[in-house]
Write a protein that holds these residues in place. Structure first.
Motif, PDB file in Angstrom:
ATOM      1  N   GLY A  47     -13.423 -13.524  -7.643  1.00 14.56           N
ATOM      2  CA  GLY A  47     -14.252 -12.756  -8.556  1.00 14.56           C
ATOM      3  C   GLY A  47     -13.497 -12.256  -9.774  1.00 14.56           C
ATOM      4  N   GLN A  48     -14.162 -11.420 -10.557  1.00 13.66           N
ATOM      5  CA  GLN A  48     -13.555 -10.849 -11.756  1.00 13.66           C
ATOM      6  C   GLN A  48     -14.015  -9.409 -11.947  1.00 13.66           C
ATOM      7  OE1 GLN A  48     -14.776 -13.180 -15.110  1.00 13.66           O
ATOM      8  NE2 GLN A  48     -16.959 -12.894 -14.749  1.00 13.66           N
ATOM      9  N   LEU A  49     -13.225  -8.671 -12.714  1.00 13.41           N
ATOM     10  CA  LEU A  49     -13.488  -7.256 -12.960  1.00 13.41           C
ATOM     11  C   LEU A  49     -13.650  -7.032 -14.453  1.00 13.41           C
ATOM     12  CD1 LEU A  49     -11.890  -4.215 -11.306  1.00 13.41           C
ATOM     13  CD2 LEU A  49     -11.638  -4.435 -13.766  1.00 13.41           C
ATOM     14  N   GLU A  50     -14.704  -6.289 -14.814  1.00 16.94           N
ATOM     15  CA  GLU A  50     -14.969  -5.956 -16.212  1.00 16.94           C
ATOM     16  C   GLU A  50     -15.003  -4.439 -16.366  1.00 16.94           C
ATOM     17  OE1 GLU A  50     -18.575  -7.802 -17.369  1.00 16.94           O
ATOM     18  OE2 GLU A  50     -17.910  -9.840 -16.878  1.00 16.94           O
ATOM     19  N   ILE A  51     -14.469  -3.951 -17.504  1.00 14.94           N
ATOM     20  CA  ILE A  51     -14.393  -2.508 -17.766  1.00 14.94           C
ATOM     21  C   ILE A  51     -15.094  -2.223 -19.082  1.00 14.94           C
ATOM     22  CG2 ILE A  51     -12.874  -0.532 -18.056  1.00 14.94           C
ATOM     23  CD1 ILE A  51     -10.702  -2.206 -16.661  1.00 14.94           C
TER      24      ILE A  51
ATOM     25  N   LEU B 209      -6.470  -0.032 -11.948  1.00 13.83           N
ATOM     26  CA  LEU B 209      -7.361  -1.156 -12.220  1.00 13.83           C
ATOM     27  C   LEU B 209      -6.724  -2.491 -11.849  1.00 13.83           C
ATOM     28  CD1 LEU B 209      -8.811  -0.012 -15.668  1.00 13.83           C
ATOM     29  CD2 LEU B 209      -9.883   0.139 -13.418  1.00 13.83           C
ATOM     30  N   SER B 210      -5.408  -2.552 -11.937  1.00 14.41           N
ATOM     31  CA  SER B 210      -4.749  -3.806 -11.577  1.00 14.41           C
ATOM     32  C   SER B 210      -4.947  -4.119 -10.099  1.00 14.41           C
ATOM     33  CB  SER B 210      -3.257  -3.725 -11.907  1.00 14.41           C
ATOM     34  OG  SER B 210      -2.640  -2.655 -11.190  1.00 14.41           O
ATOM     35  N   THR B 211      -4.928  -3.082  -9.257  1.00 15.93           N
ATOM     36  CA  THR B 211      -5.149  -3.299  -7.830  1.00 15.93           C
ATOM     37  C   THR B 211      -6.560  -3.794  -7.572  1.00 15.93           C
ATOM     38  OG1 THR B 211      -3.592  -1.520  -7.312  1.00 15.93           O
ATOM     39  CG2 THR B 211      -5.088  -2.216  -5.565  1.00 15.93           C
ATOM     40  N   MET B 212      -7.540  -3.199  -8.246  1.00 20.15           N
ATOM     41  CA  MET B 212      -8.917  -3.640  -8.084  1.00 20.15           C
ATOM     42  C   MET B 212      -9.096  -5.068  -8.586  1.00 20.15           C
ATOM     43  SD  MET B 212     -10.727  -0.123  -9.415  1.00 20.15           S
ATOM     44  CE  MET B 212     -12.386  -0.746  -9.204  1.00 20.15           C
TER      45      MET B 212
ATOM     46  N   GLU C 265     -10.619   2.409  -4.245  1.00 21.52           N
ATOM     47  CA  GLU C 265      -9.717   2.507  -5.398  1.00 21.52           C
ATOM     48  C   GLU C 265     -10.466   3.010  -6.628  1.00 21.52           C
ATOM     49  OE1 GLU C 265      -6.192   2.547  -7.283  1.00 21.52           O
ATOM     50  OE2 GLU C 265      -6.430   1.898  -5.195  1.00 21.52           O
ATOM     51  N   GLY C 266     -11.682   2.484  -6.833  1.00 19.35           N
ATOM     52  CA  GLY C 266     -12.461   2.910  -7.996  1.00 19.35           C
ATOM     53  C   GLY C 266     -12.845   4.378  -7.929  1.00 19.35           C
ATOM     54  N   MET C 267     -13.250   4.854  -6.748  1.00 20.49           N
ATOM     55  CA  MET C 267     -13.607   6.256  -6.616  1.00 20.49           C
ATOM     56  C   MET C 267     -12.381   7.155  -6.751  1.00 20.49           C
ATOM     57  SD  MET C 267     -16.841   6.466  -6.340  1.00 20.49           S
ATOM     58  CE  MET C 267     -16.917   8.184  -5.862  1.00 20.49           C
ATOM     59  N   ALA C 268     -11.237   6.699  -6.276  1.00 20.84           N
ATOM     60  CA  ALA C 268     -10.005   7.470  -6.450  1.00 20.84           C
ATOM     61  C   ALA C 268      -9.660   7.610  -7.931  1.00 20.84           C
ATOM     62  CB  ALA C 268      -8.855   6.809  -5.697  1.00 20.84           C
ATOM     63  N   ASN C 269      -9.888   6.554  -8.703  1.00 20.75           N
ATOM     64  CA  ASN C 269      -9.644   6.631 -10.146  1.00 20.75           C
ATOM     65  C   ASN C 269     -10.565   7.650 -10.814  1.00 20.75           C
ATOM     66  OD1 ASN C 269      -7.665   4.674 -10.024  1.00 20.75           O
ATOM     67  ND2 ASN C 269      -9.065   2.993 -10.513  1.00 20.75           N
TER      68      ASN C 269
ATOM     69  N   GLU D 158       0.828  -1.206   0.000  1.00 23.51           N
ATOM     70  CA  GLU D 158       0.000   0.000   0.000  1.00 23.51           C
ATOM     71  C   GLU D 158       0.864   1.259   0.000  1.00 23.51           C
ATOM     72  OE1 GLU D 158      -3.975   1.327  -0.219  1.00 23.51           O
ATOM     73  OE2 GLU D 158      -3.036  -0.642  -0.387  1.00 23.51           O
ATOM     74  N   ARG D 159       1.976   1.216   0.705  1.00 25.42           N
ATOM     75  CA  ARG D 159       2.888   2.363   0.695  1.00 25.42           C
ATOM     76  C   ARG D 159       3.453   2.597  -0.702  1.00 25.42           C
ATOM     77  NH1 ARG D 159       6.550   1.530   6.200  1.00 25.42           N
ATOM     78  NH2 ARG D 159       4.933   2.139   7.706  1.00 25.42           N
ATOM     79  N   ARG D 160       3.845   1.505  -1.379  1.00 23.80           N
ATOM     80  CA  ARG D 160       4.379   1.654  -2.745  1.00 23.80           C
ATOM     81  C   ARG D 160       3.321   2.238  -3.672  1.00 23.80           C
ATOM     82  NH1 ARG D 160       6.143  -3.815  -1.758  1.00 23.80           N
ATOM     83  NH2 ARG D 160       8.335  -3.883  -1.089  1.00 23.80           N
ATOM     84  N   ARG D 161       2.076   1.761  -3.521  1.00 23.01           N
ATOM     85  CA  ARG D 161       1.014   2.272  -4.397  1.00 23.01           C
ATOM     86  C   ARG D 161       0.779   3.763  -4.164  1.00 23.01           C
ATOM     87  NH1 ARG D 161      -4.212   3.544  -4.319  1.00 23.01           N
ATOM     88  NH2 ARG D 161      -4.353   3.194  -2.074  1.00 23.01           N
ATOM     89  N   LEU D 162       0.721   4.165  -2.882  1.00 28.66           N
ATOM     90  CA  LEU D 162       0.509   5.580  -2.587  1.00 28.66           C
ATOM     91  C   LEU D 162       1.683   6.424  -3.059  1.00 28.66           C
ATOM     92  CD1 LEU D 162      -1.041   5.377   0.995  1.00 28.66           C
ATOM     93  CD2 LEU D 162      -2.194   6.062  -1.108  1.00 28.66           C
TER      94      LEU D 162
END
Length: 354
Positions: A315-319, A303-306, A255-259, A140-144
């Motif tokens: 689960g899975q993520l669709e865009i 999106l990779s984090t999500m 994460e999605g709202m931050a994007n 999380e530190r690296r991501r921030l």
């Protein structure tokens, strides 16, 4: 179950035979020799008292032995109940309770070994959990750090460069200086907006004392207001979700709202969380500028984090997005059905059969 080859019932039979034999011997001796010292009027009492005293003495002796064995067994069980798994009963050789004492010692030893294994597994789980938490914190530190470098840091650098050149531009071309000042205002506003997004992500949210629905109803409007977004929230859950699922879903929503705040340039965002008989569905849709998916890397926009968080839950993520048409992110998490009672009974039967 037979306690010993030297069974308890045969021991009691022997005590009974011993009582009969001693009583017969007493009567024989009394009738042969005792009549010389006792009057005929006292024979009746002497005949009854002798066998009675013999029976009481042998019964007391045998009962005392049994009571000692029962007391030892009771003390051993009491010690096990209190958690003293090192308790062992003494070996008593050829005794009706010898097999029972041996089985008790084997049970206590088995429980002690299993307890040691459980303690070892517990310590290992604690160590692995600590390492996992540490890795999660570092990730999380690296991501921030990456997000701050890619957004706020670059914007602050641009603001610094523009502000440094502003005095010279003001001397040469006041009209152009006004445009630079307007640009500085816009960049500072964008940096402030993104920084608010990071602060909102870092702000702790206690899920222990409230459900995900209650947490989102409190957090989502505040987040939208802080970032000048018009948000609509639609939650339709049939039953409470388990803690791990709620935690991961909230992190995905963050994460999605931050994007949306950082990249979409949107005015309105819609968050939908609903449940079907087989899935939990999450959707974040905005009316921003969108993007062309094949021109965007798989790891862009967080999106990779999500996708990784959704994958942890199976689960899975669709865009779905196009330039100028906004973006829709859909996450589907399967609902794992708990084991049925019949299945548990069958497992128990299999275990007993083994």
């Amino acid at each position: 179950m037979r306690l010993s080859r030297f069974n308890l019932k045969w021991q009691l039979v022997l005590y009974g035979l011993l009582t009969v034999c001693l009583s017969a011997l007493y009567l024989f001796v009394f009738l042969r020799y005792g009549t010389q010292w006792i009057d005929a009027s006292e024979w009746r009492w002497a005949i009854w008292c002798g066998p009675l005293l013999i029976a009481v003495a042998i019964g007391y002796f045998s009962g005392q032995q049994l009571q000692r064995r029962m007391d030892s067994l009771y003390v051993g069980i009491f010690q096990l109940q209190k958690g003293n798994y090192s308790t062992r009963l003494p070996a008593i050789g050829r005794d009706p309770f010898a097999k029972l004492f041996d089985d008790f010692n084997e049970l206590a030893e088995s429980l002690e070994i299993r307890l040691k294994h459980l303690q070892s597994l517990g310590e290992e789980n604690v160590r692995l959990q600590a390492e996992s938490n540490e890795q999660a914190v570092l990730g999380e530190r690296r991501r921030l750090a990456r997000d701050l470098h890619d957004t706020v840091s670059q914007q602050l650098f641009a603001i610094h460069m523009s502000a440094s050149s502003l005095p010279k531009v003001l001397e040469r071309d006041p009209e152009k200086a006004a445009a630079v000042a307007e640009q500085l205002i816009h960049m500072s506003f964008a940096a402030q907006r993104q920084m608010r997004g990071f602060i909102a992500q870092l702000r702790p949210l206690e899920l222990e004392n409230r459900s995900l629905t209650e947490a989102l109803e409190r957090w989502f409007p505040d987040y939208c207001n802080h970032n000048n977004l018009k948000g609509s929230l639609n939650i339709s859950l049939r039953s409470p979700l388990h803690d791990a699922l709620e935690h991961q879903l909230f992190l995905i929503i963050q994460e999605g709202m931050a994007n949306v705040v950082k990249h979409a340039d949107a005015k309105h965002v819609k968050l939908t969380l609903q449940e079907t008989s087989s899935q939990v569905l999450l959707q974040i849709a905005d009316d921003g500028k969108g993007f062309v998916q094949h021109e965007t890397g798989a790891g862009s926009h967080g999106l990779s984090t999500m996708r990784e968080r959704a994958g942890k839950l199976g689960g899975q993520l669709e865009i779905s997005s196009r330039n100028g048409e906004g973006c829709r992110v859909k996450v589907s998490i399967p609902k794992l059905q708990p084991a049925t009672d019949s299945g548990m009974k069958e497992d128990g039967q299999h275990g007993e059969a083994e």
